[in-house]
Design a protein around this motif. Structure first.
Motif, short mmCIF file in Angstrom:
data_model
loop_
_atom_site.label_atom_id
_atom_site.label_comp_id
_atom_site.label_asym_id
_atom_site.label_seq_id
_atom_site.Cartn_x
_atom_site.Cartn_y
_atom_site.Cartn_z
N ILE A 200 -67.13 14.89 26.00
CA ILE A 200 -67.50 15.44 24.69
C ILE A 200 -67.11 14.45 23.59
CG2 ILE A 200 -66.92 17.26 23.02
CD1 ILE A 200 -66.82 19.13 25.57
N SER A 201 -65.94 13.87 23.71
CA SER A 201 -65.49 12.88 22.73
C SER A 201 -66.45 11.67 22.70
CB SER A 201 -64.07 12.44 23.10
OG SER A 201 -63.61 11.50 22.19
N LEU B 85 -66.65 16.61 37.27
CA LEU B 85 -65.82 16.56 36.07
C LEU B 85 -64.72 17.61 36.13
CD1 LEU B 85 -68.15 16.20 32.94
CD2 LEU B 85 -66.97 14.44 34.24
N PRO C 30 -66.48 24.08 19.75
CA PRO C 30 -66.02 24.72 20.99
C PRO C 30 -67.01 25.74 21.54
CG PRO C 30 -64.23 24.61 19.42
CD PRO C 30 -65.46 24.14 18.69
N MET D 80 -64.22 16.56 31.09
CA MET D 80 -65.17 17.22 30.18
C MET D 80 -64.82 16.91 28.73
SD MET D 80 -67.65 19.46 29.83
CE MET D 80 -68.20 21.01 29.14
N MET D 81 -63.53 16.95 28.39
CA MET D 81 -63.11 16.66 27.01
C MET D 81 -63.42 15.21 26.66
SD MET D 81 -62.21 19.43 25.75
CE MET D 81 -61.68 18.79 24.16
N ARG D 82 -63.23 14.32 27.61
CA ARG D 82 -63.53 12.89 27.35
C ARG D 82 -65.02 12.68 27.17
NH1 ARG D 82 -60.88 9.19 31.68
NH2 ARG D 82 -61.48 7.57 30.21
N SER E 287 -61.43 19.36 33.76
CA SER E 287 -61.44 19.79 32.35
C SER E 287 -61.13 18.62 31.41
CB SER E 287 -60.46 20.94 32.13
OG SER E 287 -59.20 20.62 32.64
N LEU E 288 -60.27 17.70 31.84
CA LEU E 288 -59.97 16.54 30.99
C LEU E 288 -61.18 15.62 30.91
CD1 LEU E 288 -57.65 15.38 29.36
CD2 LEU E 288 -56.95 14.09 31.37
N LYS F 65 -71.39 16.62 16.24
CA LYS F 65 -70.16 17.38 16.44
C LYS F 65 -70.44 18.47 17.47
CE LYS F 65 -66.09 19.04 15.57
NZ LYS F 65 -65.18 18.45 16.53
N MET G 144 -69.44 24.47 24.09
CA MET G 144 -68.95 23.88 25.35
C MET G 144 -69.12 24.87 26.49
SD MET G 144 -65.47 22.12 23.96
CE MET G 144 -65.45 21.16 22.45
N THR G 145 -70.36 25.09 26.87
CA THR G 145 -70.66 26.08 27.90
C THR G 145 -71.37 25.42 29.07
OG1 THR G 145 -72.80 26.56 26.91
CG2 THR G 145 -70.96 27.92 26.19
#
Lengths: 77, 383
Positions: free
Chosen positions: A43-44, A34, A56, A39-41, A36-37, A53, A59-60
């Protein structure tokens, strides 16, 4: 839960260039699966799919290093 | 769908415009020419409560909870009322990439120590991420922190940091575990005067000259454990969260500037006569005005959408990238159109038309270049 996340990572966001599928214990972060993008996807996806929810501060690496730790984190919420 | 502001938000926006127009617009052309920051204006903004928008009241801020929608509207008004784009840029940089992460991730003691001084304008803080070999590829950073008894030893340097030359506190991102790449990144609060920490001089630049900008150096700099922000390894989450907020409000100021830029350009083209008529009657000129208006409206829609989504706690990956790309590029295009419509008058520095173009160019580079925003958008579309 685990199967859904594995499928999402394999089908949607893995930056793995080979045909090899990832498994629940594979290191998503240090292993470069993964970015960073991605990872964000992920999480979404988790927020939408499992109705939680992810703030931030959660997010570790401890929570997101592999799919096993992710499912453990989701279950704890 | 209702895109209108509440009465309270509209009233606050007007109050910000009035404050900026009446209290701040002095000597900015000379300071732009000489690259001088106004500490006096910074303190006026703090007294008015702008820096407080990013800090809860318990720590010297202006609201029980930070409201990104109200802050965005306020900064749009600030950009409209204040001609000093560097000041608007600097305010946002500190508010969303220093104060906000401390409020969000800090310990009680860190919040009590740093936030009241930053909100009151007595201290200035900066966010230090970029390095000589880590720009767009920021996670390849080389600055490290090594654990020792009671704290960490920092070594490395940071480049192109807003407020670096005059900061009292630096929120610096370093590798605490280089083997883990971006996941081994942590954030520290380094204070002016700590041994081994030095700041370079202000580096002259094309635009945004009224806000100082420079480099930071860490040479065997000891930072105590209590200055670690968040957990070890939380650097990625901290910078990601703060930059998403920063992209929203930092661009709000640019939108405000585009609004007064359009008003001034319309006035000029209606007054200016050539070939026996106002130049506004020539389609080449009026078409540029129409394009400037369209850019404002599309930018505002994207900005308010991102601010609203953030206020709902939603993820804004795609929307933030679209906003950053569109609004920053629009400000460049509209600033060039404003100069074209003003002709020779617009090219002279003394008439203050060209300054917006110089200030706008930074927007397509900082907080993720336009190229990076396009990469994010295309990747999210599955490419």
């Amino acid at each position: 839960m685990e199967e859904k996340i594995v499928a999402f990572v394999n089908d949607q966001i893995s930056s793995n260039q080979t045909d090899e599928k990832i498994e629940a214990q594979d290191d998503l972060l240090g292993g470069g699966i993964l970015d960073s993008l991605g990872m964000m996807r992920l999480i979404s996806f988790i927020e939408t799919e499992f109705g939680i929810k992810v703030p931030p501060e959660d997010m570790t690496i401890e929570n997101f290093i592999n799919i096993e730790t992710i499912t453990g984190y989701i279950s704890s919420k | 769908m209702n895109f209108s502001l509440t009465d309270e938000q509209q009233a606050y926006k007007e109050k910000v415009i009035e404050f900026a127009q009446n209290e701040l617009n002095t000597s900015y052309t000379e300071r732009d020419r000489d690259s001088v920051f106004s500490r006096e204006d910074w303190e006026k903004c703090a007294k008015f409560g702008l820096q407080g928008l990013a800090t809860p009241t318990a720590y010297g801020g202006s609201a029980d909870e930070v409201n990104i929608l109200t802050a965005t509207v306020a900064m749009e008004g600030f950009g409209y009322g204040c001609k000093d784009n560097g000041l608007a840029f600097g305010l946002n940089a500190q508010m969303w990439t220093v104060q906000f992460p401390i409020a969000q991730f800090g310990t009680e003691s860190q919040k009590k120590k740093f936030l009241p001084k930053l909100a009151a304008g007595t201290w200035i803080g900066c966010h230090a991420l970029t390095e000589p070999n880590a720009g767009s590829d920021v996670y390849s950073m080389e600055t490290t922190a090594t654990k020792v008894d009671g704290g960490y030893i920092l070594n490395g340097s940071k480049r192109y940091i807003t407020f670096a030359p005059i900061s009292d506190v630096v929120l610096v991102f370093v590798k605490t575990n280089p083997k883990l790449g971006k996941w081994g990144m942590s954030a520290f609060l380094v204070e002016k005067g700590m041994e081994g920490f030095t700041a370079g001089l202000n580096r002259p630049k094309m635009g945004l000259r009224t806000v100082p900008f420079g480099d930071l150096f860490f040479e065997d700099c000891f930072v105590p454990d209590e200055n670690l922000l968040g957990k070890e390894g939380a650097g990625w989450a901290i910078t990601n969260s703060s930059l998403e907020h920063d992209r929203c409000t930092i661009l709000a100021g640019q939108l405000g500037a585009m609004e007064y830029q359009l008003e001034e350009t319309i006035k000029f083209v209606k007054d200016r006569k050539q070939f026996g008529q106002a130049i506004s009657q020539f389609q080449s000129v009026s078409n540029r005005i129409a394009n400037m208006k369209l850019r404002i409206e599309t930018s505002r829609l994207l900005l308010y959408k991102v601010a609203w989504l953030k206020s709902q706690g939603a993820s804004t990956m795609m929307e933030s990238a679209l906003l950053k790309l569109h609004l920053s590029e629009s400000f460049v295009d509209s600033s060039l159109d404003a100069i074209r419509n003003h002709g020779g008058h617009g090219y002279l520095s003394e008439n203050e038309i060209e300054r917006n173009l110089r200030d706008a160019v930074g927007g397509v580079i900082y907080a993720g270049t336009s190229d990076i925003q396009r990469n994010i958008i295309s990747k999210l579309l599955g490419l």
